[in-house]
Design a protein around this motif. Structure first.
Motif, PDB file in Angstrom:
ATOM      1  N   THR B   5       6.648 -35.245  14.072  1.00 20.95           N
ATOM      2  CA  THR B   5       7.496 -36.020  14.981  1.00 20.95           C
ATOM      3  C   THR B   5       7.731 -37.404  14.398  1.00 20.95           C
ATOM      4  OG1 THR B   5       5.821 -37.178  16.349  1.00 20.95           O
ATOM      5  CG2 THR B   5       6.279 -34.864  16.894  1.00 20.95           C
ATOM      6  N   VAL B   6       8.894 -37.948  14.742  1.00 19.58           N
ATOM      7  CA  VAL B   6       9.169 -39.340  14.392  1.00 19.58           C
ATOM      8  C   VAL B   6       9.883 -39.971  15.578  1.00 19.58           C
ATOM      9  CG1 VAL B   6      11.312 -38.725  13.171  1.00 19.58           C
ATOM     10  CG2 VAL B   6      10.176 -40.903  12.680  1.00 19.58           C
ATOM     11  N   VAL B   7       9.383 -41.115  15.984  1.00 25.47           N
ATOM     12  CA  VAL B   7       9.979 -41.868  17.088  1.00 25.47           C
ATOM     13  C   VAL B   7      10.597 -43.123  16.468  1.00 25.47           C
ATOM     14  CG1 VAL B   7       7.769 -43.024  17.658  1.00 25.47           C
ATOM     15  CG2 VAL B   7       9.518 -42.716  19.437  1.00 25.47           C
ATOM     16  N   ASN B  48       6.693 -48.630  25.048  1.00 22.97           N
ATOM     17  CA  ASN B  48       6.933 -48.860  23.621  1.00 22.97           C
ATOM     18  C   ASN B  48       8.405 -49.212  23.434  1.00 22.97           C
ATOM     19  OD1 ASN B  48       8.613 -46.467  22.644  1.00 22.97           O
ATOM     20  ND2 ASN B  48       6.913 -45.404  23.642  1.00 22.97           N
ATOM     21  N   TYR B  50      10.660 -47.869  21.235  1.00 22.90           N
ATOM     22  CA  TYR B  50      11.473 -46.855  20.556  1.00 22.90           C
ATOM     23  C   TYR B  50      12.474 -46.211  21.516  1.00 22.90           C
ATOM     24  CZ  TYR B  50       7.727 -47.323  17.120  1.00 22.90           C
ATOM     25  OH  TYR B  50       6.818 -47.824  16.216  1.00 22.90           O
ATOM     26  N   TYR B  52      14.525 -43.113  20.467  1.00 21.47           N
ATOM     27  CA  TYR B  52      14.783 -41.699  20.208  1.00 21.47           C
ATOM     28  C   TYR B  52      13.620 -41.073  19.449  1.00 21.47           C
ATOM     29  CZ  TYR B  52      19.530 -42.848  21.546  1.00 21.47           C
ATOM     30  OH  TYR B  52      20.625 -43.279  22.259  1.00 21.47           O
ATOM     31  N   GLY B  53      13.633 -39.764  19.409  1.00 15.38           N
ATOM     32  CA  GLY B  53      12.635 -39.057  18.628  1.00 15.38           C
ATOM     33  C   GLY B  53      13.189 -37.753  18.101  1.00 15.38           C
ATOM     34  N   LEU B  89       7.994 -44.616  13.670  1.00 16.03           N
ATOM     35  CA  LEU B  89       6.588 -44.218  13.505  1.00 16.03           C
ATOM     36  C   LEU B  89       6.536 -42.701  13.407  1.00 16.03           C
ATOM     37  CD1 LEU B  89       3.531 -44.958  13.552  1.00 16.03           C
ATOM     38  CD2 LEU B  89       3.621 -44.606  16.029  1.00 16.03           C
ATOM     39  N   GLU B  90       5.903 -42.219  12.354  1.00 17.33           N
ATOM     40  CA  GLU B  90       5.711 -40.772  12.181  1.00 17.33           C
ATOM     41  C   GLU B  90       4.363 -40.364  12.759  1.00 17.33           C
ATOM     42  OE1 GLU B  90       7.222 -39.030   8.300  1.00 17.33           O
ATOM     43  OE2 GLU B  90       7.214 -41.169   7.822  1.00 17.33           O
ATOM     44  N   ILE B  91       4.361 -39.320  13.537  1.00 16.15           N
ATOM     45  CA  ILE B  91       3.133 -38.768  14.125  1.00 16.15           C
ATOM     46  C   ILE B  91       3.181 -37.261  13.924  1.00 16.15           C
ATOM     47  CG2 ILE B  91       1.810 -38.436  16.249  1.00 16.15           C
ATOM     48  CD1 ILE B  91       3.077 -41.048  17.290  1.00 16.15           C
ATOM     49  N   ASP B  92       2.161 -36.719  13.281  1.00 17.14           N
ATOM     50  CA  ASP B  92       2.121 -35.273  13.012  1.00 17.14           C
ATOM     51  C   ASP B  92       0.912 -34.661  13.696  1.00 17.14           C
ATOM     52  OD1 ASP B  92       4.327 -35.681  11.416  1.00 17.14           O
ATOM     53  OD2 ASP B  92       3.215 -35.537   9.532  1.00 17.14           O
TER      54      ASP B  92
END
Lengths: 96, 96
Positions: B5-7, B48, B50, B52-53, B89-92
């Motif tokens: 995921t990336v927000v 936060n 941001y 979109y994601g 921000l990338e979250i995996d």
């Protein structure tokens, strides 16, 4: 549909009994009315400093609010989240 | 399963033609081999900054690497992501 996610890092050492207990006890959240598709996740990107995540979905804002206000959620936040979580970020999504 | 995921927040004004174009053109990412469950999302938490994601899933690390290295992904990052995204921000995740 609202997808509520939180990515976090615990104060407990990796692999500790306290960490395992926190992650296990978080299952109480999925028993709260309105919570759908509850997931407990390991954060695996090296591009941030978080270690775990929870994800859940709600049908609408009313269901999400009901979760936030639910005594079991309030209690988990007060008794477990606040004392045991080092850093976190909440990210909520709706489909475009 | 790896969920990538990336927000993010764009440099473009909300509701602008440039914003619409970016979000539409991102569909190229879901054509890349290995990409499953591609989602374009609106970030709706006030906690936060941001807007979109994107979320997608890969069967394994090899499929994820194939996506990262794919010419269409490399081109999208170079020609659209870097010039048009303000912050991200990338979250995996993997399932616990």
């Amino acid at each position: 549909m609202i997808r509520h996610t939180v990515v976090f890092r615990l104060k407990h050492p990796k692999g500790s009994a306290e960490e395992k207990a926190f992650l296990a006890d978080a299952d109480v959240l999925k028993t709260i009315p309105g919570v759908e598709k509850f997931e407990k996740l390991r954060q695996v990107s090296a591009k941030n400093g978080y270690a775990y995540g929870f994800s859940m979905e709600f049908a609408d804002a009313a269901a999400y609010q009901g979760y936030n206000d639910h005594p079991e959620h309030v209690r988990f936040v007060k008794e477990r989240w606040v004392p045991e979580v080092e850093e976190f970020l909440e990210i909520d999504y709706e489909r475009l």
